[in-house]
Design an enzyme around this catalytic site. Structure first.
Site, PDB file in Angstrom:
ATOM      1  N   HIS A  80       0.771  -1.228   0.014  1.00 46.28           N
ATOM      2  CA  HIS A  80      -0.107  -0.044   0.008  1.00 46.28           C
ATOM      3  C   HIS A  80       0.929   1.136  -0.026  1.00 46.28           C
ATOM      4  O   HIS A  80       0.194   2.320  -0.228  1.00 46.28           O
ATOM      5  CB  HIS A  80      -1.014  -0.093   1.119  1.00 46.28           C
ATOM      6  CG  HIS A  80      -0.321   0.183   2.520  1.00 46.28           C
ATOM      7  ND1 HIS A  80       0.111  -0.841   3.424  1.00 46.28           N
ATOM      8  CD2 HIS A  80       0.045   1.270   3.248  1.00 46.28           C
ATOM      9  CE1 HIS A  80       0.470  -0.460   4.472  1.00 46.28           C
ATOM     10  NE2 HIS A  80       0.431   0.867   4.289  1.00 46.28           N
ATOM     11  N   ASP A 124      -0.283  -7.498   0.784  1.00 42.08           N
ATOM     12  CA  ASP A 124       0.286  -6.184   1.110  1.00 42.08           C
ATOM     13  C   ASP A 124       1.804  -6.163   0.997  1.00 42.08           C
ATOM     14  O   ASP A 124       2.458  -6.052   2.052  1.00 42.08           O
ATOM     15  CB  ASP A 124      -0.199  -5.812   2.365  1.00 42.08           C
ATOM     16  CG  ASP A 124       0.101  -4.311   2.657  1.00 42.08           C
ATOM     17  OD1 ASP A 124       0.554  -3.367   1.797  1.00 42.08           O
ATOM     18  OD2 ASP A 124      -0.264  -3.724   3.784  1.00 42.08           O
ATOM     19  N   GLY A 164       3.675   5.751   8.974  1.00 41.17           N
ATOM     20  CA  GLY A 164       5.258   5.835   8.441  1.00 41.17           C
ATOM     21  C   GLY A 164       6.056   4.757   8.875  1.00 41.17           C
ATOM     22  O   GLY A 164       6.992   4.442   8.166  1.00 41.17           O
ATOM     23  N   SER A 202       4.716   1.790   8.270  1.00 37.35           N
ATOM     24  CA  SER A 202       4.344   0.610   7.076  1.00 37.35           C
ATOM     25  C   SER A 202       5.558   0.141   6.290  1.00 37.35           C
ATOM     26  O   SER A 202       6.384   1.036   5.990  1.00 37.35           O
ATOM     27  CB  SER A 202       3.305   1.252   6.301  1.00 37.35           C
ATOM     28  OG  SER A 202       2.205   0.988   6.809  1.00 37.35           O
ATOM     29  N   SER A 217       2.268  -4.069   7.942  1.00 34.23           N
ATOM     30  CA  SER A 217       1.092  -3.731   7.105  1.00 34.23           C
ATOM     31  C   SER A 217       0.031  -2.653   7.717  1.00 34.23           C
ATOM     32  O   SER A 217       0.213  -1.759   7.198  1.00 34.23           O
ATOM     33  CB  SER A 217       0.296  -5.103   6.885  1.00 34.23           C
ATOM     34  OG  SER A 217      -0.869  -4.893   6.291  1.00 34.23           O
TER      35      SER A 217
END
Length: 481
Positions: free
Chosen positions: A215, A243, A322, A324, A339
């Site tokens: 993402h 993801d 942030g 991620s 994720s």
């Protein structure tokens, strides 16, 4: 989502010290992988590669002996030709007669004199057009790489160095530093206007890149590193359903195979064995840095507002925007990429990560590990227990984790070994007979991968992985009765 019994112990220890190993040949051939790479990259034949490796292996002792014999007349050494013939330089023809194990070149300047010239250059600030300088025994000079001979000559004169001992070589491009790919570091997606975190360094063939969350970017999106230097391009991206993503990096970036653990220091990555529920795991991300917790569930399905994502791992590790894409790691084993979740690192919460194995398989990627094989195997996952390690030729490793296990019932023992390409790794199941470990079953084909099964009675067992020839990382799986 988050973009942003005491006697038995002594007995076993004694047995480990006396671990038997297969009889080894007195002079093993080099691993095929090394020979192939030398042929490809140096443009030489297989026979020349074998001769070269042997010559290079002998060189250290020969050079040490020659330097001692020549004393103040020693002027350095180098390898020459496709088979790496050793050449030793000296300023004395008389002293040269004592050297018989290498070719001899008589030159005007000693290594000590060249070192003094280089040291004088090191003490003088160079112009931007001077790119590098180093002693070259073959040239019997200090070689200066520069894009401007005039600037280089002026610098040499200002340094007071012996101009006759310096050789200028043209250099079109000034060297630039490499930047490290480290799990948990920030990176930016300018087209999206936000920041995410690096997962793990991974290669597709010889192309370097890193894993992250799907993402965070779409295929084709450009990235900048934590230092805002141009970094790479998203080549793989899947979200929702999955993801995960992989960013191909440019030539300014290198991969030491580590995670930035912030307060925990720089942590090596050595494999990707999966941590089971209840096991500890830690996360590194560019917003909240380093936090730890435990795995709560594997194969979780998560209903994000953007869509459903399958086969994630649920943890109680906190995270925030942030983080991620950042690295989840257990010990030195890569787990996956952050994720999404709920909560924050003030109140706590739940965080899900995308397991790395799915991306490695789907993208044809290999995990980059620290100080080892950049293409570690990830097989044997169907076994109840998996272990990873790294061996050099002739070494052994005992599993589970350097120890033994007790089987209280009769049944089938099954083992699997997934070794690196172009080596010969073997797998042995050993049983304690009351005084020593004996081989109960073996997988010792000339291949890197092995399997074995054994119907055994109750007793004490262990597995031994042997690097018969070649070196690299492996995965070993076992199932007990």
């Amino acid at each position: 989502m988050l973009r942003r019994t005491p006697a038995l112990v002594a007995l076993a220890i004694g047995a480990l010290i006396g671990t038997p190993s297969p009889v080894m040949a007195s002079a093993e051939p080099p691993p095929d992988g090394r020979l192939t790479a030398l042929q490809r990259d140096l443009g030489i034949t297989r026979e020349q590669a074998i001769t070269r490796l042997a010559a290079e292996a002998r060189a250290g002792r020969t050079i040490a002996s020659a330097a001692k014999t020549l004393g103040a007349h020693y002027a350095g050494a180098w390898h020459e030709g496709p088979e790496a013939a050793l050449v030793v330089a000296t300023t004395s023809r008389t002293a040269a007669q004592a050297i018989t194990a290498a070719q001899i070149d008589v030159v005007p300047r000693t290594l000590a004199q060249l070192t003094a010239v280089k040291n004088s250059l090191d003490r003088s600030a160079p112009p931007a057009t001077v790119h590098s300088w180093a002693i070259s025994p073959r040239d019997n000079a200090v070689v200066v790489q520069t894009s401007s001979d005039a600037d280089a000559r002026a610098w040499i004169a200002a340094a007071g160095a012996d101009r006759d001992a310096v050789k200028l070589e043209p250099s079109a491009e000034r060297p630039k530093p490499f930047y490290d790919i480290r799990g948990g570091d920030a990176y930016y997606i300018p087209s999206k206007g936000y920041r995410c975190s690096v997962g793990f360094a991974a290669r597709r063939g010889t192309t370097l890149g890193f894993t992250t969350a799907g993402h965070c970017g779409d295929a084709g999106d450009a990235t900048q590193g934590h230092n805002r230097v141009d970094q790479g391009v998203f080549r793989i991206s899947s979200f929702p359903s999955d993801d995960y993503a992989w960013v191909e990096t440019n030539s300014q970036w290198a991969a030491p195979g580590v995670v930035n653990g912030y307060s925990a220091g720089i942590l090596p990555v050595r494999g990707s064995a999966v941590t089971q529920p209840g096991g500890s795991t830690c996360r590194s991300g560019s917003t909240t840095q380093w936090h730890c917790g435990t795995v709560q569930a594997l194969n979780a399905t998560v209903n994000y507002p953007e869509g459903t994502v399958y086969q994630l791992t649920r943890t109680n590790v906190c995270a925030e925007g942030g983080d991620s894409g950042g690295a989840f790691i257990s010990g030195d084993q890569a787990q996956g990429m952050t994720s999404g979740g709920s909560g924050n690192c003030s109140s706590g919460g739940t965080t899900f990560f995308q397991p790395i194995a799915e991306l490695l398989q789907a993208g044809g990627l290999t995990l980059v590990t620290a100080g080892g094989d950049p293409n570690p195997p990830t097989g044997c996952a169907s076994h109840r227990e998996t272990y990873t390690g790294s061996l050099t030729s002739g070494q052994n490793q005992i599993h589970p984790n350097g120890s033994w296990y007790q089987s209280t019932t009769s049944g089938t023992h099954a083992g699997c070994l997934d070794g690196p390409d172009a080596v010969d790794f073997d797998l042995y199941l050993e049983k304690w007979n009351g005084s020593q470990w004996t081989i109960a079953a073996r997988g010792d084909s000339p291949d890197p991968d092995e399997t074995l099964t054994y119907n055994g009675t109750p007793g004490y067992y262990r597995y031994r992985v042997n690097a018969y020839s070649g070196s690299g990382s492996y995965t070993m799986g076992l199932t007990r009765p």
